[in-house]
Design a protein around this motif. Structure first.
Motif, mmCIF file in Angstrom:
data_model
loop_
_atom_site.group_PDB
_atom_site.id
_atom_site.type_symbol
_atom_site.label_atom_id
_atom_site.label_comp_id
_atom_site.label_asym_id
_atom_site.label_seq_id
_atom_site.Cartn_x
_atom_site.Cartn_y
_atom_site.Cartn_z
ATOM 1 N N UNK A 1 0.847 -1.199 0.000
ATOM 2 C CA UNK A 1 0.000 0.000 0.000
ATOM 3 C C UNK A 1 0.875 1.240 0.000
ATOM 4 N N UNK A 2 0.519 2.173 -0.848
ATOM 5 C CA UNK A 2 1.449 3.254 -1.125
ATOM 6 C C UNK A 2 0.973 4.607 -0.601
ATOM 7 N N UNK A 3 -0.154 5.076 -1.147
ATOM 8 C CA UNK A 3 -0.506 6.490 -1.052
ATOM 9 C C UNK A 3 -0.921 7.008 0.302
ATOM 10 N N UNK A 4 -1.595 6.196 1.130
ATOM 11 C CA UNK A 4 -1.961 6.703 2.441
ATOM 12 C C UNK A 4 -3.261 6.166 2.994
ATOM 13 N N UNK A 5 -3.700 6.819 4.071
ATOM 14 C CA UNK A 5 -4.889 6.381 4.807
ATOM 15 C C UNK A 5 -5.735 7.616 5.136
ATOM 16 N N UNK A 6 -7.038 7.496 4.910
ATOM 17 C CA UNK A 6 -7.933 8.644 5.104
ATOM 18 C C UNK A 6 -8.406 8.772 6.545
ATOM 19 N N UNK A 7 -8.466 10.004 7.026
ATOM 20 C CA UNK A 7 -9.088 10.290 8.323
ATOM 21 C C UNK A 7 -9.301 11.794 8.410
ATOM 22 N N UNK A 8 -10.447 12.186 8.959
ATOM 23 C CA UNK A 8 -10.741 13.618 9.092
ATOM 24 C C UNK A 8 -10.037 14.147 10.342
ATOM 25 N N UNK A 9 -8.702 14.236 10.268
ATOM 26 C CA UNK A 9 -7.935 14.685 11.436
ATOM 27 C C UNK A 9 -7.691 16.198 11.431
ATOM 28 N N UNK B 1 -12.292 12.973 -2.698
ATOM 29 C CA UNK B 1 -12.340 13.601 -1.365
ATOM 30 C C UNK B 1 -12.553 15.100 -1.530
ATOM 31 N N UNK B 2 -13.428 15.680 -0.676
ATOM 32 C CA UNK B 2 -13.697 17.108 -0.843
ATOM 33 C C UNK B 2 -12.615 17.985 -0.218
ATOM 34 N N UNK B 3 -11.783 17.403 0.660
ATOM 35 C CA UNK B 3 -10.638 18.154 1.211
ATOM 36 C C UNK B 3 -9.429 17.210 1.273
ATOM 37 N N UNK B 4 -8.259 17.772 1.550
ATOM 38 C CA UNK B 4 -7.086 16.912 1.749
ATOM 39 C C UNK B 4 -7.266 16.180 3.076
ATOM 40 N N UNK B 5 -7.322 14.826 3.033
ATOM 41 C CA UNK B 5 -7.470 14.100 4.304
ATOM 42 C C UNK B 5 -6.699 12.769 4.323
ATOM 43 N N UNK B 6 -5.686 12.642 3.464
ATOM 44 C CA UNK B 6 -4.955 11.377 3.417
ATOM 45 C C UNK B 6 -3.599 11.517 4.114
ATOM 46 N N UNK B 7 -3.474 10.853 5.261
ATOM 47 C CA UNK B 7 -2.192 10.830 5.975
ATOM 48 C C UNK B 7 -1.289 9.809 5.280
ATOM 49 N N UNK B 8 0.022 10.072 5.261
ATOM 50 C CA UNK B 8 0.893 9.210 4.454
ATOM 51 C C UNK B 8 2.314 9.161 5.002
ATOM 52 N N UNK B 9 2.998 8.097 4.612
ATOM 53 C CA UNK B 9 4.436 7.999 4.850
ATOM 54 C C UNK B 9 5.037 7.860 3.452
ATOM 55 N N UNK B 10 5.501 8.975 2.874
ATOM 56 C CA UNK B 10 5.963 9.015 1.474
ATOM 57 C C UNK B 10 4.989 8.199 0.618
ATOM 58 N N UNK B 11 5.497 7.239 -0.186
ATOM 59 C CA UNK B 11 4.570 6.340 -0.881
ATOM 60 C C UNK B 11 4.847 4.900 -0.460
ATOM 61 N N UNK B 12 5.078 4.741 0.861
ATOM 62 C CA UNK B 12 5.266 3.398 1.447
ATOM 63 C C UNK B 12 4.415 3.270 2.713
#
Ligand SMILES: Cc1cc2nc3c(=O)[nH]c(=O)nc-3n(C[C@H](O)[C@H](O)[C@H](O)COP(=O)(O)OP(=O)(O)OC[C@H]3O[C@@H](n4cnc5c(N)ncnc54)[C@H](O)[C@@H]3O)c2cc1C
Length: 564
Positions: free
Chosen positions: A45-53, A116-127
């Motif tokens: 899994x690369x791009x990230x994980x969604x959460x309204x943080x 997504x209507x706003x930026x909400x994807x938390x990520x660690x680069x693309x890993x």
């Protein structure tokens, strides 16, 4: 015979999260995986994980985007659970050591993702998957006294008692070839998706529908199986994924005229419309002769518009993928992509605690269908699904275990599975090879059960799957040994894939409308009156699956026209 309160089959993110949750609840746990846990497919899994943080975001906005992304086929009670619990889960991950990217002000950085209507994807680069999986595995080590790990063990069957409850499984120790019966008060299936039913796919060779088919085999209903996600950006050469994070960082999609064609299909969200919309747009451009590449079967993904420094910081893995697998430096030139099979929205039907209709049997992660993704999953919602429903399944199964005695389980299923393996090994070298059948299955599914579908093609795919099921009965293996005999496991996996593929095709034939990832050329409109329902497929003896319907749960969002 090993016996545990909670037995988890699969050690990707869903399985490991379930194991930690069950262990936290104080019960005995076993986690079993056909590969070493950190080689589970979640690692890709690369791009990230969604959460309204973000302070400017709200989980209800995340939930609405998910409902709309699902084309109103997602169950809204489950979506509310997932989105409202997401911020705490992501903060928990950070607290246990996941090094999410932070911005210059030191806050958690969030990237844009499709639908997504706003930026909400938390990520660690693309890993991101790798980062979370390794941290969870460390956590699992802390519980070594209560969590037994069975690494490189292959489950062959679930065990059902006379009352119809699931009381364990049979598994083969891949290193030695020995068979073992595992007794359990509860079993959680966390065995991942079914991408290998298609060729090409972004999924690893281990994603062979094992849990889906094992649950189907014991009578558990599968749901939304017709909903197969084609990701908009996979390499033309081999189907490898180029993460949606690239478009999240601003990359463009271009046709042979050099146009950003998404303007025609999704003028507001452009390249960041939901995946089904973008994949269809690309396929339309290709079908109408505006594709690029040698046979005009691709589209250009232009990442050169993203500042080079940012690419090296946030997308470094796809810089390597571009170089190693397409010979392209993505910081200097566009890369050739096209839609490719990526994810299965359907799976084993569960409630919001991961419980299936079979007592003692739970499912979580890509193997399951709760259904939060409905007709189309939003990017970065799968990691979230694995963790939220993995945890809930672990907690719920642990509570159930506390009120019951350990079941008595015999060896009959193990002997039956042993016999089946002996029969596969003894087959004369006269039938087809396993790899040939698998290849034909994947090719046919990719031809007829892809971005655009219609009745004749689907019927053809069904006929082929039925024929391949017959041919698989005599397909032979070369390796007749016991130590790491991947050949024989391949034969078993082929059976799983054929069952799952049949349910997908049958569901796609049944759904005579277009919704989310299912676009029927012969039924181009969404038909809420007849089809705002889940299609369930259940095993019906030796013949085609039985179909039933379940209404979609609507809490607050009525269906509306879906535009991006
Ligand atoms: C390239 C790629 C990138 C992705 N990027 C993202 C992303 O950025 N964000 C996002 O949200 N989603 C992403 N996804 C989707 C997401 O990664 C998966 O849906 C998710 O990780 C699945 O996790 P899981 O725990 O359900 O299954 P998996 O991680 O696939 O784990 C399955 C486990 O089951 C075990 N298993 C299977 N069969 C058996 C058997 N017979 N016996 C014993 N064990 C068995 C396996 O060994 C493994 O441990 C991506 C997918 C791909 C392919």
């Amino acid at each position: 015979m090993p016996s545990h309160d909670v037995l988890i089959i699969g050690a990707g993110l869903a399985g490991q999260r379930a194991a930690v949750a069950a262990a936290d609840a104080g019960v005995s746990v076993a986690i079993l995986s056909k590969v070493h846990p950190v080689r589970s497919h979640s690692v890709a899994a690369a791009g990230g994980i969604n959460a309204a943080v973000s302070v400017t975001d709200d989980w209800r906005s995340h939930a609405y985007d998910t409902v709309k992304g699902a084309d109103f086929l997602g169950d809204q009670d489950a979506i509310e659970v997932m989105c409202s619990e997401a911020p705490a889960e992501v903060m928990h991950l950070e607290h246990i050591g996941v090094t999410f990217h932070r911005n210059d002000s030191g806050e958690l950085d969030l990237r844009a993702f499709g639908g997504a209507s706003v930026k909400r994807t938390a990520y660690v680069a693309d890993i991101t998957g790798q980062a979370i999986l390794h941290v969870l595995y460390e956590q699992l080590m802390k519980y070594h006294e209560t969590v037994d790990r069975y690494e490189e063990w292959f489950t062959t069957s679930l065990i059902i008692d006379e009352e119809g409850a699931c009381v364990g499984c049979v598994a083969r120790n891949i290193r030695t070839g020995s068979m073992e019966t595992f007794t359990a008060k509860n079993v959680i299936l966390a065995s991942g998706g079914a991408g290998q039913c298609f060729k090409p796919t972004t999924n690893a060779l281990i994603c062979t529908a094992d849990g889906i088919a094992q649950a189907y085999d014991v009578g558990a209903p599968l749901m939304d199986m017709e909903m197969i996600q084609y990701h908009p950006t996979t390499l033309v050469e081999n189907g490898f994924l180029i993460t949606e994070g690239a478009r999240g960082e601003g990359a463009h999609l271009l046709n042979s005229d050099g146009d950003r064609f998404m303007e025609k299909y999704a003028p507001n969200k452009m390249e960041l419309a939901s995946r089904d919309v973008v994949s269809r747009a690309e396929q339309t451009e290709i079908n109408e002769g505006r594709g690029v590449g040698e046979d005009k079967s691709g589209i250009y993904l232009d990442i050169t518009v993203v500042p080079k420094k940012r690419v090296h910081e946030a997308l470094r893995e796809i810089v390597n993928i571009g170089k190693d697998f397409a010979g392209v430096d993505i910081t200097k030139e566009p890369i050739l992509i096209r839609p490719g099979q990526h994810y299965i929205m359907g799976g084993v039907k569960t409630d919001i605690n991961g419980a299936t209709p079979i007592d003692g049997l739970y499912a979580a992660g890509e193997v399951a269908c709760v259904s939060v993704h409905g007709g189309n999953r939003l990017g970065a919602n799968s990691l979230l699904d694995t963790l939220i429903f993995g945890r809930r399944a672990g907690e719920h199964a642990a509570q159930r275990a506390k009120g019951m005695a350990m079941p008595e389980v015999g060896e009959a299923q193990a002997r039956q599975d042993e016999q089946k393996i002996a029969e596969i090994i003894a087959r004369p070298r006269e039938g087809r090879r396993i790899s040939e059948i698998k290849d034909e299955l994947g090719t046919v599914m990719n031809q007829y059960v892809a971005v655009y579908r219609e009745e004749d093609g689907l019927q053809k795919a069904h006929e082929v799957v039925r024929r391949l099921k017959e041919e698989a009965k005599t397909a032979y293996v070369d390796d007749r040994g016991t130590v790491f005999n991947q050949d024989v496991l391949g034969a078993i996996e082929l059976g799983y894939m054929l069952d799952a593929a049949e349910c997908t095709v049958v569901g796609a034939i049944e759904r005579k409308e277009s919704r989310g990832a299912q676009y029927r050329v012969d039924f181009p409109d969404r038909n809420d009156e007849d089809f705002m329902q889940h299609i369930n497929t259940t095993k019906n003896g030796g013949d085609a699956p039985t179909i039933t319907y379940t209404p979609v749960t609507v809490t607050q969002w009525q269906p509306e026209v879906r535009k991006y």
